[in-house]
Design a protein around this motif. Structure first.
Motif, PDB file in Angstrom:
ATOM      1  N   SER A  32       0.730  -1.317   0.117  1.00 14.38           N
ATOM      2  CA  SER A  32       0.130  -0.069   0.067  1.00 14.38           C
ATOM      3  C   SER A  32       0.732   1.136   0.090  1.00 14.38           C
ATOM      4  N   ARG A  33       2.148   1.237   0.223  1.00 13.87           N
ATOM      5  CA  ARG A  33       2.787   2.433   0.135  1.00 13.87           C
ATOM      6  C   ARG A  33       4.244   2.232  -0.600  1.00 13.87           C
ATOM      7  N   PRO A  34       4.622   3.165  -1.275  1.00 17.72           N
ATOM      8  CA  PRO A  34       6.145   3.255  -1.927  1.00 17.72           C
ATOM      9  C   PRO A  34       7.222   3.123  -0.788  1.00 17.72           C
ATOM     10  N   ALA A  35       8.185   2.530  -1.384  1.00 16.80           N
ATOM     11  CA  ALA A  35       9.672   2.318  -0.568  1.00 16.80           C
ATOM     12  C   ALA A  35      10.539   3.456  -1.490  1.00 16.80           C
ATOM     13  N   VAL A  36      11.315   4.425  -0.554  1.00 16.41           N
ATOM     14  CA  VAL A  36      12.254   5.176  -1.237  1.00 16.41           C
ATOM     15  C   VAL A  36      13.364   4.929  -0.482  1.00 16.41           C
ATOM     16  N   LEU A  37      14.447   4.633  -1.391  1.00 15.69           N
ATOM     17  CA  LEU A  37      15.811   4.583  -0.630  1.00 15.69           C
ATOM     18  C   LEU A  37      16.787   5.638  -1.173  1.00 15.69           C
ATOM     19  N   PHE A  38      17.481   6.389  -0.252  1.00 15.87           N
ATOM     20  CA  PHE A  38      18.107   7.348  -0.427  1.00 15.87           C
ATOM     21  C   PHE A  38      19.795   6.800  -0.152  1.00 15.87           C
ATOM     22  N   VAL A  39      20.577   7.343  -1.404  1.00 18.49           N
ATOM     23  CA  VAL A  39      21.904   6.614  -1.407  1.00 18.49           C
ATOM     24  C   VAL A  39      23.131   7.530  -1.519  1.00 18.49           C
ATOM     25  N   CYS A  40      23.900   7.984  -0.793  1.00 14.68           N
ATOM     26  CA  CYS A  40      25.004   8.655  -0.876  1.00 14.68           C
ATOM     27  C   CYS A  40      26.310   7.796  -0.563  1.00 14.68           C
TER      28      CYS A  40
ATOM     29  N   ALA B  19      24.490   2.615   6.681  1.00 13.51           N
ATOM     30  CA  ALA B  19      24.294   1.329   6.464  1.00 13.51           C
ATOM     31  C   ALA B  19      25.093   1.224   5.086  1.00 13.51           C
ATOM     32  N   ILE B  20      25.489  -0.077   4.886  1.00 16.74           N
ATOM     33  CA  ILE B  20      26.019  -0.370   3.497  1.00 16.74           C
ATOM     34  C   ILE B  20      24.915  -0.707   2.480  1.00 16.74           C
ATOM     35  N   LEU B  21      25.269  -0.066   1.497  1.00 16.38           N
ATOM     36  CA  LEU B  21      24.152  -0.284   0.249  1.00 16.38           C
ATOM     37  C   LEU B  21      24.313  -1.815  -0.193  1.00 16.38           C
ATOM     38  N   THR B  22      23.202  -2.364  -0.101  1.00 14.13           N
ATOM     39  CA  THR B  22      22.982  -3.732  -0.781  1.00 14.13           C
ATOM     40  C   THR B  22      22.139  -3.741  -2.064  1.00 14.13           C
ATOM     41  N   THR B  23      22.236  -4.917  -2.900  1.00 14.19           N
ATOM     42  CA  THR B  23      21.628  -5.031  -3.909  1.00 14.19           C
ATOM     43  C   THR B  23      19.990  -5.507  -3.460  1.00 14.19           C
ATOM     44  N   ASP B  24      19.789  -5.945  -2.326  1.00 15.75           N
ATOM     45  CA  ASP B  24      18.466  -6.227  -1.775  1.00 15.75           C
ATOM     46  C   ASP B  24      17.727  -4.877  -1.601  1.00 15.75           C
ATOM     47  N   ALA B  25      18.408  -4.117  -1.076  1.00 18.36           N
ATOM     48  CA  ALA B  25      17.946  -2.530  -0.626  1.00 18.36           C
ATOM     49  C   ALA B  25      17.372  -1.972  -1.860  1.00 18.36           C
ATOM     50  N   VAL B  26      18.226  -2.103  -3.108  1.00 20.35           N
ATOM     51  CA  VAL B  26      17.768  -1.432  -4.290  1.00 20.35           C
ATOM     52  C   VAL B  26      16.591  -2.200  -4.744  1.00 20.35           C
ATOM     53  N   ARG B  27      16.706  -3.493  -4.764  1.00 19.13           N
ATOM     54  CA  ARG B  27      15.524  -4.367  -5.362  1.00 19.13           C
ATOM     55  C   ARG B  27      14.183  -3.990  -4.424  1.00 19.13           C
ATOM     56  N   THR B  28      14.295  -3.874  -3.122  1.00 13.17           N
ATOM     57  CA  THR B  28      12.955  -3.559  -2.372  1.00 13.17           C
ATOM     58  C   THR B  28      12.374  -1.906  -2.665  1.00 13.17           C
TER      59      THR B  28
ATOM     60  N   SER C 213      27.577   3.624  -0.323  1.00  9.32           N
ATOM     61  CA  SER C 213      28.378   2.692  -0.958  1.00  9.32           C
ATOM     62  C   SER C 213      29.586   2.512  -0.100  1.00  9.32           C
ATOM     63  N   GLU C 214      30.125   3.530   0.720  1.00 11.32           N
ATOM     64  CA  GLU C 214      31.211   3.323   1.714  1.00 11.32           C
ATOM     65  C   GLU C 214      30.789   4.028   2.889  1.00 11.32           C
ATOM     66  N   PRO C 215      29.862   3.193   3.813  1.00 10.88           N
ATOM     67  CA  PRO C 215      29.391   4.124   4.934  1.00 10.88           C
ATOM     68  C   PRO C 215      30.250   4.447   5.844  1.00 10.88           C
ATOM     69  N   ALA C 216      30.240   5.530   6.431  1.00 11.85           N
ATOM     70  CA  ALA C 216      31.016   6.163   7.811  1.00 11.85           C
ATOM     71  C   ALA C 216      30.793   5.373   8.949  1.00 11.85           C
ATOM     72  N   ASP C 217      31.500   5.806   9.666  1.00 10.20           N
ATOM     73  CA  ASP C 217      31.300   5.201  11.289  1.00 10.20           C
ATOM     74  C   ASP C 217      30.071   5.904  11.948  1.00 10.20           C
ATOM     75  N   GLN C 218      29.739   7.003  11.530  1.00 10.72           N
ATOM     76  CA  GLN C 218      28.711   7.624  12.202  1.00 10.72           C
ATOM     77  C   GLN C 218      28.128   8.885  11.286  1.00 10.72           C
ATOM     78  N   VAL C 219      26.937   9.251  11.730  1.00  6.23           N
ATOM     79  CA  VAL C 219      26.277  10.187  10.789  1.00  6.23           C
ATOM     80  C   VAL C 219      26.980  11.529  11.378  1.00  6.23           C
TER      81      VAL C 219
END
Length: 134
Positions: A4-12, A68-77, A41-47
Motif C-alpha cells: 500500500s505504500r511506496p519505498a524510497v531509498l536514499f543513497v550517498c 548502512a552499507i548499500l546492498t542489492t536487496d535494498a535497491v531491489r526493495t 556505498s562506503e558508509p561512515a562510522d557515524q552520521v
C-alpha cells in the motif's frame, strides 16, 4: 516493500549526511505513508554531527541513525532510488524509478555551509512526496 505504500531509498557515498537528511525529511513529511531507507556505498562510522545539528535546527532528530552499507536487496526493495553522488557504485535494476540529486557533500563543512544543503534537500524531498501522490 508494503503493497500500500511506496519505498524510497536514499543513497550517498558515506550515508552520513545528504542521504540521512533526506530520509529524515521524508519520514517527517510523509510519516507512515512511505517506507524510508538510506544507505551508502562506503558508509561512515557515524552520521555527520554537523548534519545532525542542521536537522535539529528544523526540528528533525537524526542523531539515532546509523550509516548502512548499500546492498542489492535494498535497491531491489525500493520503488524509488535517489542517488547523491555514489556514481557507478549504485546498482541499477530495470523498472525502478531513479533520481540523481546533485548535492554538495556536507562532510567537513561548517554549519553555516550545511544549512543551504539541508534546505535544498528539504525542497527536493517535498517535490518527491508530491510526485509519489502520498
Amino acid at each position: 516493500m508494503s503493497e500500500s505504500r511506496p519505498a524510497v531509498l536514499f543513497v550517498c557515498v558515506h550515508n552520513a549526511g545528504r542521504s540521512q537528511m533526506a530520509a529524515g525529511f521524508l519520514r517527517a513529511i510523509a510519516g507512515d505513508r512511505v517506507d524510508v531507507y538510506s544507505a551508502g556505498s562506503e558508509p561512515a562510522d557515524q552520521v555527520n554531527q554537523v548534519a545532525v545539528g542542521a536537522m535539529h535546527e528544523v526540528g528533525i532528530d537524526i542523531v539515532g541513525q546509523t550509516p548502512a552499507i548499500l546492498t542489492t536487496d535494498a535497491v531491489r526493495t525500493a520503488d524509488v532510488v535517489v542517488t547523491m553522488g555514489c556514481g557507478d557504485a549504485c546498482p541499477v535494476f530495470p523498472g525502478k524509478r531513479y533520481e540523481d540529486w546533485e548535492l554538495q557533500d556536507p562532510a567537513g563543512l561548517p554549519l553555516e555551509d550545511v544549512r543551504p544543503i539541508r534546505d535544498d534537500v528539504r525542497a527536493r524531498v517535498e517535490r518527491l512526496v508530491t510526485s509519489l501522490s502520498v
